[in-house]
Design an enzyme around this catalytic site. Structure first.
Site, PDB file in Angstrom:
ATOM      1  N   GLU A 202      11.283  18.044  56.456  1.00 55.41           N
ATOM      2  CA  GLU A 202      12.861  17.752  55.857  1.00 55.41           C
ATOM      3  C   GLU A 202      13.732  16.884  57.301  1.00 55.41           C
ATOM      4  OE1 GLU A 202      14.442  18.188  53.582  1.00 55.41           O
ATOM      5  OE2 GLU A 202      13.162  19.014  52.475  1.00 55.41           O
TER       6      GLU A 202
ATOM      7  N   TYR B 286      22.298  21.498  55.926  1.00 56.73           N
ATOM      8  CA  TYR B 286      21.376  20.754  54.542  1.00 56.73           C
ATOM      9  C   TYR B 286      20.084  20.901  55.204  1.00 56.73           C
ATOM     10  CZ  TYR B 286      17.957  18.413  52.262  1.00 56.73           C
ATOM     11  OH  TYR B 286      16.343  17.701  51.787  1.00 56.73           O
TER      12      TYR B 286
ATOM     13  N   ASP C 267      22.528  17.401  50.447  1.00 56.46           N
ATOM     14  CA  ASP C 267      22.678  16.396  50.887  1.00 56.46           C
ATOM     15  C   ASP C 267      22.919  15.058  50.243  1.00 56.46           C
ATOM     16  OD1 ASP C 267      21.294  15.978  48.685  1.00 56.46           O
ATOM     17  OD2 ASP C 267      19.555  14.466  49.076  1.00 56.46           O
TER      18      ASP C 267
END
Length: 359
Positions: free
Chosen positions: A39, A122, A140
């Site tokens: 991520e 996020y 996102d």
DNA sequence: CACTCGTGGTC
DNA sequence: TGACCAAGAGT
């Protein structure tokens, strides 16, 4: 009216995902560490770019402990070329926090995740949903674009109203119990079908549910603000060679731990206005009290960063004498690859190794 | 909120 | 070919 229209939006996206979802390295084993690293790497970075970096990272740092025990230079070396280097600093910082304050166990709830350096709204929601199957919508750029089109949100994307609308939609459409896969499904959908430009509406499984498409405004959404113009800077770098017998060493400087290219190594450089070579020599002579001679232009590189452009001219000097302060280091030409650099300096370093003779 | 922070791909 | 953009976060 087709049968499809009564199937909930989330279910149809999931059905599309089951057939068309991408096989990505971080989707094989969804332990928190791997999800976390992926991520962070994926922040503002394309999937295709991340894949080789993710594989190298996992080979070099297979778990939190191995990362926490490594050095800043090790981490930056693996990260070199990915950009946004504060991400690498924050990964190392966070790994050490987790070892020291969380007993080596990755925090589980959203609020603890959000407090870790490098994890915002996020990323913490993405980790919570993907690694722990928590019912959190990870919002996102893809998802903002997809929802702004599906629901025809004609509000500037950088307003708080837009953000509130999108969040409410994301919460309402989140299929509980499958949030992790659903978040990834929406991102794949945004990356493969609902593209920023020229969205593939003819292949879209949600065509009949898309308000923007129905009204023919899909290419106008989402509404993005106008970009700010970027300035152009002139920069001069010094390749300072110290010859001792057969051995040649070159002077590198470690950049500040904050700001642009934080913590990376570079050929000492200054911003200049005019008469680059002479100004560079003068400023290095006075600032670093070095005695230099035989300057010559080595190479010129143009480069674009996110918010400014540079033209950098690198001049070769022969070191004579003078005091080297901290942050500077004499490095063997053969060892340049061990010092993490930004793109421009790596290019110059490679040229230097290839052609050590001054031009 | 506006700005900073990289690099590579796309048109 | 320059502008735009990409699984954002920190200040």
């Amino acid at each position: 009216m087709t049968m499809d229209s009564i199937i909930p939006l989330g279910l149809r996206i999931m059905q599309w995902y089951e057939r068309n979802g991408r096989n990505l390295p971080w989707r094989k084993d969804k332990n928190p560490y791997r999800v976390w690293i992926s991520e962070v790497m994926l922040q503002q970075t394309r999937v295709e770019t991340v894949i080789p970096y993710f594989k190298r990272w996992m080979k070099r740092f297979p778990n939190i402990k191995s990362l926490a025990e490594s050095t800043e230079n090790d981490v930056l070396s693996v990260w070199e070329g990915l950009g946004y280097y504060s991400r690498a600093h924050n990964l190392l910082k966070t790994a050490r926090i987790i070892m020291r304050e969380f007993g080596g166990k990755f925090p589980r709830n959203l609020e603890s995740l959000k407090d870790l350096p490098g994890l915002g709204a996020y990323s913490s929601a993405a980790i919570a949903s993907i690694a722990y199957n928590e019912n959190q919508p990870a919002i996102d750029g893809n998802i903002r674009r997809v929802y702004s089109r599906l629901f025809d949100i004609r509000i500037s994307m950088k307003t708080s109203l837009f953000e509130r609308r999108i969040r409410r939609i994301a919460e309402q459409n989140l299929p509980h119990g499958r949030a992790g896969d659903f978040n990834q499904a929406l991102m794949d959908f945004g990356a493969m079908i609902c593209l920023p430009k020229q969205p593939k509406c003819t292949e879209c499984p949600l065509e009949d549910r898309c308000l923007a498409f129905r009204r023919g405004v899909q290419n106008l959404l989402p509404m993005v603000g106008q970009a700010t113009p970027i300035p152009h800077e002139q920069q001069a770098a010094a390749i300072i060679i110290h010859k001792r017998g057969k051995l040649s060493k070159v002077l590198l400087r470690k950049r500040s731990s904050k700001g642009l290219l934080a913590g990376l190594w570079e050929f000492p450089s200054v911003y200049v206005n005019t008469n680059q070579g002479q100004e560079l020599a003068r400023r290095f002579l006075s600032t670093f009290k070095l005695k230099l001679r035989k300057k010559s232009l080595f190479t010129t590189v143009k480069h674009s960063y996110s918010h400014f452009r540079v033209t950098l001219s690198a001049y070769a000097f022969t070191y004579n004498s003078g005091k080297i302060t901290k942050d500077f280091k004499w490095v063997d030409l053969g060892d340049l690859s061990e010092y993490p650099m930004g793109k421009v300096n790596r290019l110059i370093a490679d040229q230097l190794v290839l052609n050590p003779n001054e031009r």
